[in-house]
Design a protein around this motif. Structure first.
Motif, short mmCIF file in Angstrom:
data_model
loop_
_atom_site.label_atom_id
_atom_site.label_comp_id
_atom_site.label_asym_id
_atom_site.label_seq_id
_atom_site.Cartn_x
_atom_site.Cartn_y
_atom_site.Cartn_z
N HIS A 113 0.86 -1.18 0.00
CA HIS A 113 0.00 0.00 0.00
C HIS A 113 0.89 1.22 0.00
O HIS A 113 1.83 1.30 0.78
CB HIS A 113 -0.91 -0.01 1.22
N LYS A 114 0.58 2.14 -0.87
CA LYS A 114 1.38 3.35 -1.02
C LYS A 114 1.68 4.00 0.34
O LYS A 114 2.82 4.36 0.64
CB LYS A 114 0.61 4.35 -1.89
N SER A 117 4.60 2.34 2.15
CA SER A 117 5.83 1.98 1.45
C SER A 117 7.07 2.20 2.32
O SER A 117 8.06 1.48 2.19
CB SER A 117 5.95 2.70 0.10
N SER A 130 5.19 1.04 -5.11
CA SER A 130 4.21 0.00 -5.38
C SER A 130 4.89 -1.34 -5.60
O SER A 130 6.04 -1.41 -6.05
CB SER A 130 3.39 0.35 -6.62
N ASP A 132 3.33 -5.50 -6.43
CA ASP A 132 2.14 -6.33 -6.53
C ASP A 132 2.57 -7.70 -7.06
O ASP A 132 2.74 -7.89 -8.26
CB ASP A 132 1.13 -5.65 -7.47
N THR A 259 6.54 -6.25 1.96
CA THR A 259 5.46 -5.26 1.90
C THR A 259 5.33 -4.47 3.20
O THR A 259 4.49 -3.59 3.30
CB THR A 259 4.08 -5.90 1.61
N GLU A 321 -11.33 -3.53 -0.18
CA GLU A 321 -9.95 -3.11 -0.46
C GLU A 321 -9.82 -1.59 -0.44
O GLU A 321 -8.86 -1.04 0.10
CB GLU A 321 -9.49 -3.68 -1.80
N THR A 325 -7.50 0.79 2.03
CA THR A 325 -6.58 1.81 1.50
C THR A 325 -6.89 3.19 2.08
O THR A 325 -5.98 3.92 2.49
CB THR A 325 -6.67 1.85 -0.04
N ASP A 329 -4.48 5.48 4.21
CA ASP A 329 -4.17 6.83 3.73
C ASP A 329 -4.49 7.88 4.79
O ASP A 329 -3.82 8.90 4.90
CB ASP A 329 -4.96 7.15 2.45
#
Ligand code: IPM
Ligand code: MG
Length: 359
Positions: A113-114, A117, A130, A132, A259, A321, A325, A329
């Protein structure tokens, strides 16, 4: 409106903490999209051993065979570690469930997840913001289920576990991987140890056979030692990884840590039809059980995979999902992914905020 019967196996350690939150999120999805999820809770693992003396009671197995899908927390703990293997929560319940239900295809998506990171132990210039990767792990064969035993050897007692794969088993899991790749970036890396192992030579040959049916997919092969290294050296090389039961166990833990936290990774264990068992890839973490600090996101995302793979509810899975996120965020973090400047929350609070977002 759908009506779905879900067998819920909370299991041991943090299992009850995290599964409760996944159930809340499913409730929220049900309300919003007008579905009814019927939860049937059963005992498994150490909890079942304590209550009825076996890790997988008949009535739990029956419930698992007669439902639309299974949501599982985690099993095992030090209390049951000294039991004979077939009575331990791991082999006696989890492996038996996988085998008896024919759940040969284990999908373990490792996504960064951004917002997280910076939690990755890999340097930013390598990981970017990113990642995946989908690990497709064979789940009902190989050394986990091969012949095993003890015998008298030249130097006294010996123990052995046999790694065996049939062409059928390899082709079946390879097909799962190629099908998945067709929906992604059309690259498959098959991981084996064919410079040493006979079972791996057959593995590689069978994967190459299956690849012929997928000319659009680019296939490469890696020895497992090299793959373990490439995962940290150049993780972006990977799209879909297909590998054996034991290599997949190891590689998926490595991919998860890349991750940022093992507490983030869901999994789906599938048979040929829509039936599946969904569980986080992490363990039962008995040391933090009941403390309201475990990260429920892996289990919540596993519930999302259930909606997608077993029930075909793609919009609903997307909603879960997206909610995860959004919450990340917005800076909410359980302790395992906490960093300065973010808001630390417990298991329950994390579950509540994600459910809120869905409503
Ligand atoms: C996993 C776990 C299990 C496995 C254990 C608990 C038996 O590590 O699901 O990755 O080795 O498959
Ligand atoms: Mg594992």
């Amino acid at each position: 409106m759908g009506n779905y019967n879900i067998t819920v196996l909370k299991g041991d350690g943090i299992g009850p903490d995290i599964v409760a939150e996944a159930m809340n999120v499913l409730e929220a999805v049900g309300k919003k999209y007008n579905h009814k999820f019927n939860f049937n809770e059963k005992l498994v693992g150490g909890a079942a051993l304590d209550a009825c003396g076996v890790p997988l009671p008949d009535d739990t197995l029956e419930a698992c065979k007669n439902c639309d899908s299974i949501l599982l927390g985690a099993v095992g703990g030090p209390k049951w570690d000294n039991l004979p293997s077939n009575m331990r929560p791991e082999a006696g319940a989890l492996l038996r469930l996988r085998k008896e239900l024919g759940l040969y295809a284990n999908l373990r998506p490792a996504i960064i997840h951004k917002a997280l990171s910076s939690a990755s132990p890999i340097k930013p210039e390598i990981i970017g913001d990113s990642l995946d990767i989908l690990v497709v792990r064979e789940l009902t064969g190989g050394i986990y289920f091969g012949e095993r035993g003890h015998r008298e050897g030249k130097y006294g007692e010996e123990a052995y576990d046999v790694e065996a794969y049939s062409e059928f088993e390899v082709k079946r899991i390879a097909k799962t991987a190629f099908e998945a790749a067709m929906k992604r970036n059309k690259r498959v890396t098959s991981i084996d140890k064919s410079n040493v192992l006979e079972s791996s030579k057959l593995w590689r040959k069978a994967v190459i056979e299956v690849a012929k049916d997928y000319p659009e997919v680019e296939l490469d092969h890696m020895y497992v030692d090299n793959a373990a290294m490439q995962l940290v050296r150049n993780p972006k090389h990977f799209d879909v990884i297909v590998t054996s039961n034991i290599f997949g166990d190891i590689i998926s833990d490595e991919a998860s840590q890349i991750t940022g936290s093992i507490g983030m990774l869901p999994s789906a264990s599938l048979s040929d039809g829509a039936f599946g068992m969904y569980e986080p890839i992490h363990g039962s973490a008995p040391d933090i059980a009941g403390m309201d600090i475990a990260n429920p996101i892996a289990t919540i995302l596993s519930a999302g995979m259930m909606l997608r793979y077993s029930f075909g509810l793609n919009a609903e899975a997307d909603a879960i999902e997206a909610a995860v996120t959004e919450v990340l965020d917005a800076g909410y973090r359980t302790p395992d992914i906490y960093s300065e400047g973010t808001t630390k929350v417990g298991t329950k609070e994390m579950g509540r905020i994600i459910s809120e977002k869905i409503k």
